[in-house]
Design a protein around this motif. Structure first.
Motif, PDB file in Angstrom:
ATOM      1  N   VAL A 430       2.155  -4.572   6.550  1.00  0.00           N
ATOM      2  CA  VAL A 430       1.990  -3.113   6.561  1.00  0.00           C
ATOM      3  C   VAL A 430       0.527  -2.749   6.347  1.00  0.00           C
ATOM      4  O   VAL A 430      -0.237  -3.501   5.724  1.00  0.00           O
ATOM      5  CB  VAL A 430       2.877  -2.454   5.481  1.00  0.00           C
ATOM      6  N   CYS A 431       0.147  -1.592   6.862  1.00  0.00           N
ATOM      7  CA  CYS A 431      -1.255  -1.178   6.804  1.00  0.00           C
ATOM      8  C   CYS A 431      -1.567  -0.340   5.570  1.00  0.00           C
ATOM      9  O   CYS A 431      -2.605  -0.507   4.940  1.00  0.00           O
ATOM     10  CB  CYS A 431      -1.611  -0.377   8.062  1.00  0.00           C
ATOM     11  N   SER A 432      -0.678   0.587   5.230  1.00  0.00           N
ATOM     12  CA  SER A 432      -0.985   1.503   4.128  1.00  0.00           C
ATOM     13  C   SER A 432      -0.836   0.800   2.790  1.00  0.00           C
ATOM     14  O   SER A 432       0.041  -0.045   2.601  1.00  0.00           O
ATOM     15  CB  SER A 432      -0.082   2.730   4.188  1.00  0.00           C
ATOM     16  N   ASP A 433      -1.710   1.186   1.859  1.00  0.00           N
ATOM     17  CA  ASP A 433      -1.675   0.584   0.529  1.00  0.00           C
ATOM     18  C   ASP A 433      -0.395   0.928  -0.211  1.00  0.00           C
ATOM     19  O   ASP A 433       0.136   0.115  -0.966  1.00  0.00           O
ATOM     20  CB  ASP A 433      -2.884   1.052  -0.286  1.00  0.00           C
ATOM     21  N   SER A 434       0.109   2.158   0.002  1.00  0.00           N
ATOM     22  CA  SER A 434       1.328   2.576  -0.698  1.00  0.00           C
ATOM     23  C   SER A 434       2.524   1.731  -0.262  1.00  0.00           C
ATOM     24  O   SER A 434       3.330   1.296  -1.095  1.00  0.00           O
ATOM     25  CB  SER A 434       1.605   4.062  -0.435  1.00  0.00           C
ATOM     26  N   GLN A 435       2.632   1.477   1.046  1.00  0.00           N
ATOM     27  CA  GLN A 435       3.726   0.627   1.538  1.00  0.00           C
ATOM     28  C   GLN A 435       3.582  -0.808   1.041  1.00  0.00           C
ATOM     29  O   GLN A 435       4.566  -1.463   0.684  1.00  0.00           O
ATOM     30  CB  GLN A 435       3.748   0.647   3.069  1.00  0.00           C
ATOM     31  N   LYS A 436       2.342  -1.288   0.991  1.00  0.00           N
ATOM     32  CA  LYS A 436       2.096  -2.655   0.531  1.00  0.00           C
ATOM     33  C   LYS A 436       2.520  -2.797  -0.928  1.00  0.00           C
ATOM     34  O   LYS A 436       3.229  -3.749  -1.305  1.00  0.00           O
ATOM     35  CB  LYS A 436       0.619  -2.996   0.696  1.00  0.00           C
ATOM     36  N   ILE A 437       2.118  -1.831  -1.770  1.00  0.00           N
ATOM     37  CA  ILE A 437       2.466  -1.883  -3.194  1.00  0.00           C
ATOM     38  C   ILE A 437       3.973  -1.779  -3.378  1.00  0.00           C
ATOM     39  O   ILE A 437       4.569  -2.468  -4.214  1.00  0.00           O
ATOM     40  CB  ILE A 437       1.729  -0.760  -3.960  1.00  0.00           C
ATOM     41  N   SER A 438       4.614  -0.915  -2.570  1.00  0.00           N
ATOM     42  CA  SER A 438       6.067  -0.748  -2.662  1.00  0.00           C
ATOM     43  C   SER A 438       6.794  -2.045  -2.322  1.00  0.00           C
ATOM     44  O   SER A 438       7.706  -2.476  -3.037  1.00  0.00           O
ATOM     45  CB  SER A 438       6.517   0.372  -1.718  1.00  0.00           C
ATOM     46  N   ARG A 439       6.390  -2.703  -1.233  1.00  0.00           N
ATOM     47  CA  ARG A 439       7.027  -3.962  -0.828  1.00  0.00           C
ATOM     48  C   ARG A 439       6.815  -5.043  -1.893  1.00  0.00           C
ATOM     49  O   ARG A 439       7.706  -5.821  -2.198  1.00  0.00           O
ATOM     50  CB  ARG A 439       6.455  -4.449   0.503  1.00  0.00           C
ATOM     51  N   GLN A 440       5.610  -5.098  -2.441  1.00  0.00           N
ATOM     52  CA  GLN A 440       5.322  -6.103  -3.460  1.00  0.00           C
ATOM     53  C   GLN A 440       6.177  -5.889  -4.706  1.00  0.00           C
ATOM     54  O   GLN A 440       6.695  -6.849  -5.283  1.00  0.00           O
ATOM     55  CB  GLN A 440       3.835  -6.058  -3.823  1.00  0.00           C
ATOM     56  N   SER A 441       6.359  -4.646  -5.093  1.00  0.00           N
ATOM     57  CA  SER A 441       7.187  -4.351  -6.264  1.00  0.00           C
ATOM     58  C   SER A 441       8.640  -4.716  -6.010  1.00  0.00           C
ATOM     59  O   SER A 441       9.323  -5.291  -6.879  1.00  0.00           O
ATOM     60  CB  SER A 441       7.072  -2.861  -6.622  1.00  0.00           C
ATOM     61  N   GLU A 442       9.127  -4.389  -4.808  1.00  0.00           N
ATOM     62  CA  GLU A 442      10.506  -4.733  -4.456  1.00  0.00           C
ATOM     63  C   GLU A 442      10.695  -6.254  -4.405  1.00  0.00           C
ATOM     64  O   GLU A 442      11.756  -6.771  -4.782  1.00  0.00           O
ATOM     65  CB  GLU A 442      10.874  -4.102  -3.116  1.00  0.00           C
ATOM     66  N   ALA A 443       9.677  -6.949  -3.929  1.00  0.00           N
ATOM     67  CA  ALA A 443       9.756  -8.413  -3.863  1.00  0.00           C
ATOM     68  C   ALA A 443       9.863  -9.004  -5.266  1.00  0.00           C
ATOM     69  O   ALA A 443      10.714  -9.877  -5.522  1.00  0.00           O
ATOM     70  CB  ALA A 443       8.530  -8.974  -3.141  1.00  0.00           C
ATOM     71  N   ILE A 444       9.026  -8.525  -6.189  1.00  0.00           N
ATOM     72  CA  ILE A 444       9.087  -9.004  -7.572  1.00  0.00           C
ATOM     73  C   ILE A 444      10.451  -8.711  -8.175  1.00  0.00           C
ATOM     74  O   ILE A 444      11.053  -9.556  -8.852  1.00  0.00           O
ATOM     75  CB  ILE A 444       7.979  -8.347  -8.415  1.00  0.00           C
ATOM     76  N   GLU A 445      10.963  -7.516  -7.917  1.00  0.00           N
ATOM     77  CA  GLU A 445      12.268  -7.124  -8.469  1.00  0.00           C
ATOM     78  C   GLU A 445      13.381  -8.028  -7.943  1.00  0.00           C
ATOM     79  O   GLU A 445      14.259  -8.470  -8.706  1.00  0.00           O
ATOM     80  CB  GLU A 445      12.551  -5.666  -8.119  1.00  0.00           C
TER      81      GLU A 445
END
Length: 731
Positions: A430-445
């Motif tokens: 993903v390009c946007s930082d917000s989407q990147k942070i969201s995916r990373q948080s979901e991955a950790i969860e």
């Protein structure tokens, strides 16, 4: 022993003969049929009363097999007498059939096997010479075939008695006497005429089948292997069932016994025949023979044969061969679902993941297939390794979660783990930082959920938790999970050691990281040390110990060269390893060239790049290292050509994107928009690259009318990332 009871059931004319047979055991003489022995005393009573053995009494006595009497009658009709060994054989058989194993063994041990085996050998040899016409002057065989059968059976029953008493080595040696005697009598194999001697062939079949099992019980695996080969290579006239059983047992023993079998003796092979060079090849050959028998309808279907064959071929790295064998099976043997799943595994192992995924889709899209849990998980795993199908893989894993959440923690844990891996990969697209942070948080969860469901017992889940936290620069959590991985695996996994060392290097604990690598080197075989040595060299470079790093790289290259020459016949088995080593060797030459470049040793750097070009002339990494060499020598334009050539081969090569931007900015201020686009592309691919942020800050600083705040933010990001940068990328 109450012999009178069962003798009374036979004709009275034979009672005298049997008493004479018993008598001769004590006297050792050969008794003529017309001789009369008035005593009716039983040999069994006389033998065992003094030895402490006693026969069973009562009901068992009434169940004696009358084949003993028939055998004696046949021998008496043929030769006119029954000698000492034959009488012992009959009496031993009687005790063995009644279950008196120790008593039977006591009788069998009274047979002088060393004396009778030459006679047996000569009798069998004479029988094998038939049906050639013999002259009247030719001497006849020293024993009748009835006597031969009787004595061979006695030796076999002796082996069975020793087996029952758990005297395995002695049992094997006794059984081996039978095969040695017959093979010496007929070196070219038993002729077809032996089919008429059913009793002898039946005993030989049993002896051939028993001997390998006895050697296995005696824990002498090499003798077991030789016995199996002897059973299958010599012409024993084995029946189809026995031969098939031996072939399957031998194949499984080769695969799972842990014994390294030496290649078969060349003298036992026909000219031009295939000679297996190791356990795997020999097992595959046997299993293919069994499969051919099934295809030709000589034997029934045994599903375990294809299971063992797929296992053997997978070890050998011959996944495509395994797939071909499955595809060539007649229709209807394997259900379509099982067939497609197995083929998917084969193609997945071969590296053809898209073919495997399409096979799995055939199963998953068929509404008649229910509870396809394994197929869903496998499809999710394949999709998670391909950037184009990440969302599809996540959807497959969610289906498993919906079915098993709260019902089966193990399956739900695997599904959450795959979801976490997929989301982590999506965050890099993903390009946007917000989407990147969201995916990373979901991955950790998702990964933490998988961890809770398995109570910290799955090293793969913990590894990816450590990796994801490390990439997000949460180094404390990453270190915690990396240590857990190492503890669970007890140091058996290379990737756990390497990840822990990289995390420590990101914390600038280079000495601790190098100690971890040294500990891993002590625990690892020499052929698996490549990545460890490369990481060690990078740690030495980070500490400014360039000469030590050169020595480590040189040692690594030497190991790779020796390994390449040492594999020999195992090249097919190690095809994947060869590809990994080839890539490792290539990157090692590039690393070494960069070290020499930093020391201004231009010729040495060029020599390393020549070695690299011989391995792969179209390597973006090699072209980049060449550009770095020209840039260090002040030849900016030549360096730029090599950086651009690297991008032509690999457009997403981040180091080359940064290097092009750096050189363009130094050559001309007119190219600032182009420079910015290169740096933006580099950051899109790797948001944690401190060099890209630093050069972007320099760009902003040099631009007229650009906010100084933007440049400061770039420098701050570069500094923070540099403080937590590992010597090698975490992933």
């Amino acid at each position: 022993m109450r012999i009178k009871y069962w003798l009374h059931k036979r004709k009275s004319r034979f009672s005298g003969r049997l008493r004479k047979m018993m008598k001769c055991i004590c006297s050792g003489e050969q008794l003529r049929v017309d001789e009369i022995i008035p005593s009716s005393e039983s040999l069994a009573t006389r033998d065992y009363s003094a030895s402490g053995f006693s026969s069973r009494t009562g009901e068992a006595d009434t169940k004696v097999d009358t084949s003993n009497i028939e055998e004696a009658e046949s021998s008496l009709r043929e030769s006119g007498y029954l000698n000492y060994e034959e009488a012992r054989a009959l009496l031993g058989r009687l005790e063995f059939q009644k279950g008196n194993v120790e008593a039977a063994l006591h009788v069998f041990e009274g047979i002088d096997i060393a004396a009778v085996t030459p006679k047996i050998k000569l009798s069998i040899a004479r029988r094998c010479e038939l049906p050639r016409r013999l002259s009247q002057s030719d001497p006849g065989p020293p024993m009748s075939m009835h006597a031969v059968c009787l004595l061979i059976e006695a030796i076999f029953m002796k082996a069975k008695s020793l087996l029952a008493l758990r005297r395995f080595t002695e049992a094997a040696q006794s059984c081996k006497i039978i095969l040695d005697t017959v093979e010496a009598a007929a070196p070219e194999g038993l002729p077809e005429s032996f089919v008429s001697d059913c009793k002898l062939l039946d005993t030989l079949n049993k002896a051939v089948e028993l001997l390998p099992e006895l050697w296995k019980l005696a824990d002498v695996p090499q003798e077991a292997i030789l016995s199996y080969r002897r059973a299958l290579l010599y012409q024993w006239n084995l029946d189809l069932e026995t031969r098939t059983k031996l072939e399957k047992e031998f194949a499984t023993f080769l695969l799972y016994s842990g014994t390294d079998a030496a290649p078969p003796n060349l003298r036992s092979q026909t000219e031009g025949s295939f000679i297996p060079r190791n356990n795997i090849e020999e097992a595959v050959l046997l299993l293919l023979i069994l499969l051919r028998k099934f295809v030709t309808k000589r034997i029934g279907w045994d599903p375990s044969v294809i299971d063992h064959l797929c296992f053997a071929l997978s070890i050998a790295g011959e996944f495509s061969t395994a797939a071909r064998q499955i595809e060539e099976l007649p229709p209807g043997i394997i259900e379509d679902r099982e067939k497609y799943t197995t083929l998917a595994l084969c193609y997945c192992g071969e590296g053809e993941s898209l073919v495997a995924l399409n096979l799995l889709r055939n199963i998953l899209n068929n509404k008649e297939n229910h509870n396809c849990i394994f197929e869903l998980l496998l499809a999710s795993k394949i999709c998670g390794e391909n950037s184009e199908y990440l969302e599809e893989g996540e959807a497959y894993a969610h289906k498993v979660v919906s079915k098993f959440q709260g019902r089966c923690d193990h399956l739900a844990s695997i599904a959450h783990y795959l979801i976490g891996v997929s989301l982590s990969a999506q965050s890099k697209k993903v390009c946007s930082d917000s989407q990147k942070i969201s995916r990373q948080s979901e991955a950790i969860e998702a990964l933490e959920t998988a961890q809770r469901l398995t109570d910290d017992t799955n090293p793969n889940v913990l590894y990816y938790l450590s990796l994801e936290n490390a990439e997000q620069r949460k180094l404390g959590a990453a270190l915690y999970y990396a240590k857990k991985v190492l503890k669970i695996e007890a140091g058996s996994g290379l990737k756990g050691w390497i990840l822990l060392a990289r995390i420590l290097s990101a914390q600038k604990r280079y000495g601790d990281a190098e100690s971890i690598i040294n500990a891993a080197l002590d625990e690892t075989g020499k052929w698996d040390q490549g990545e460890l040595l490369r990481t060690k060299a990078k740690l030495q470079i980070a500490q400014g110990r360039l000469k030590d790093a050169i020595a480590t790289y040189t040692h690594l290259l030497a190991v790779l060269q020796v390994q390449k020459k040492s594999f020999g016949v195992h090249k097919k088995l190690l095809r994947n390893r060869r590809n990994i080593n080839r890539s490792l060797e290539l990157e090692t030459w590039h690393d070494l060239a960069n070290v020499y470049t930093s020391l201004s040793q231009w010729r040495d750097a060029e020599a390393c790049l020549v070695k690299s070009e011989a391995i792969n002339p179209h390597s973006a990494s090699r072209l980049h290292s060449t550009g770095v060499l020209y840039e260090a020598r002040g030849m900016k334009n030549e360096a730029l050509k090599f950086f651009e050539a690297a991008l032509n081969i690999e457009p997403d090569h981040v180091p080359s994107l940064i290097s092009v931007a750096t050189v363009l900015r130094q050559l001309s201020n007119q190219s600032l928009p182009v420079v910015k686009s290169f740096l933006s592309d580099a950051l899109r691919l790797d948001r944690t690259n401190p060099s890209a942020w630093y050069n972007l800050g320099l760009l902003y600083k040099s631009e007229i009318g650009t906010s100084v705040l933007e440049a400061a933010e770039c420098f701050e990001a570069a500094a923070l990332l540099q403080e937590s940068a590992p010597v090698e990328p975490f992933r």
